[in-house]
Design a protein around this motif. Structure first.
Motif, PDB file in Angstrom:
ATOM      1  N   PHE A 164       0.823  -1.203   0.000  1.00  9.05           N
ATOM      2  CA  PHE A 164       0.000   0.000   0.000  1.00  9.05           C
ATOM      3  C   PHE A 164       0.857   1.253   0.000  1.00  9.05           C
ATOM      4  CE2 PHE A 164       1.137  -0.141   4.395  1.00  9.05           C
ATOM      5  CZ  PHE A 164       0.976   1.142   4.906  1.00  9.05           C
ATOM      6  N   ARG A 165       0.217   2.353  -0.353  1.00  6.70           N
ATOM      7  CA  ARG A 165       0.764   3.703  -0.239  1.00  6.70           C
ATOM      8  C   ARG A 165      -0.336   4.540   0.402  1.00  6.70           C
ATOM      9  NH1 ARG A 165       3.704   5.479  -5.752  1.00  6.70           N
ATOM     10  NH2 ARG A 165       4.244   7.162  -4.363  1.00  6.70           N
ATOM     11  N   SER A 166       0.049   5.573   1.105  1.00  9.37           N
ATOM     12  CA  SER A 166      -0.957   6.464   1.679  1.00  9.37           C
ATOM     13  C   SER A 166      -0.612   7.904   1.347  1.00  9.37           C
ATOM     14  CB  SER A 166      -1.066   6.269   3.190  1.00  9.37           C
ATOM     15  OG  SER A 166       0.158   6.557   3.819  1.00  9.37           O
ATOM     16  N   GLN A 167      -1.631   8.748   1.386  1.00  6.01           N
ATOM     17  CA  GLN A 167      -1.476  10.162   1.082  1.00  6.01           C
ATOM     18  C   GLN A 167      -2.400  10.933   2.016  1.00  6.01           C
ATOM     19  OE1 GLN A 167      -3.173  11.408  -2.652  1.00  6.01           O
ATOM     20  NE2 GLN A 167      -1.785  13.141  -2.822  1.00  6.01           N
ATOM     21  N   VAL A 168      -1.809  11.806   2.818  1.00  4.20           N
ATOM     22  CA  VAL A 168      -2.598  12.609   3.741  1.00  4.20           C
ATOM     23  C   VAL A 168      -3.113  13.837   3.005  1.00  4.20           C
ATOM     24  CG1 VAL A 168      -2.556  13.942   5.883  1.00  4.20           C
ATOM     25  CG2 VAL A 168      -1.298  11.788   5.733  1.00  4.20           C
ATOM     26  N   VAL A 169      -4.430  13.979   3.011  1.00  3.07           N
ATOM     27  CA  VAL A 169      -5.102  15.140   2.412  1.00  3.07           C
ATOM     28  C   VAL A 169      -6.080  15.626   3.487  1.00  3.07           C
ATOM     29  CG1 VAL A 169      -4.745  14.488   0.004  1.00  3.07           C
ATOM     30  CG2 VAL A 169      -6.671  13.538   1.217  1.00  3.07           C
TER      31      VAL A 169
END
Length: 98
Positions: free
Chosen positions: A43-48
Motif C-alpha cells: 500500500f501507499r498512503s497520502q494525507v489530504v
C-alpha cells in the motif's frame, strides 16, 4: 511524510488488510463478482483532508486489483469509500497513484 505527498510503497499491514476488507463488498458489487481471495499485499498512503490509500490486493490465481480508498477525518464519522479501482493487474505491476 509531507501532507499531500504520497508515501513510498510498503508491505501491507493488519490495518491495510482491515481497510481492504471494509471496501471489499463495494468492489464486488461494482464488478458483479465474488473474489475467492482478498489479501492486501502492499500500500501507499497520502494525507489530504483525510487519507487516501492505494492498496494492491491479491484476488486469486495470478490476478491482482488496485484499490483507492478514502478515509475521512475522524470527526466526520463517515465510512471508508472505494474511490476508484483497477482490475487485471499483475504481481509485478507498480503500485502507482491512479
Amino acid at each position: 511524510m509531507m501532507c499531500g505527498a504520497p508515501s513510498a510503497a510498503q508491505p501491507a499491514t493488519a490495518e491495510t488488510q482491515n481497510i481492504a476488507d471494509q471496501v471489499r463488498s463495494q468492489l464486488e458489487e461494482k464488478e458483479n463478482k465474488k473474489f475467492p481471495v482478498f489479501k492486501a499485499v502492499s500500500f501507499r498512503s497520502q494525507v489530504v483532508a483525510g487519507t487516501n490509500y492505494s492498496i494492491k490486493v491479491h484476488v486469486g490465481d495470478d490476478e491482482f486489483v488496485r484499490l483507492r480508498v478514502f478515509r475521512s477525518l475522524p470527526h466526520e464519522n463517515k465510512p471508508l469509500t472505494l474511490s476508484d479501482y483497477q482490475t487485471n493487474k499483475a504481481k509485478h505491476d507498480e503500485l502507482s497513484y491512479f
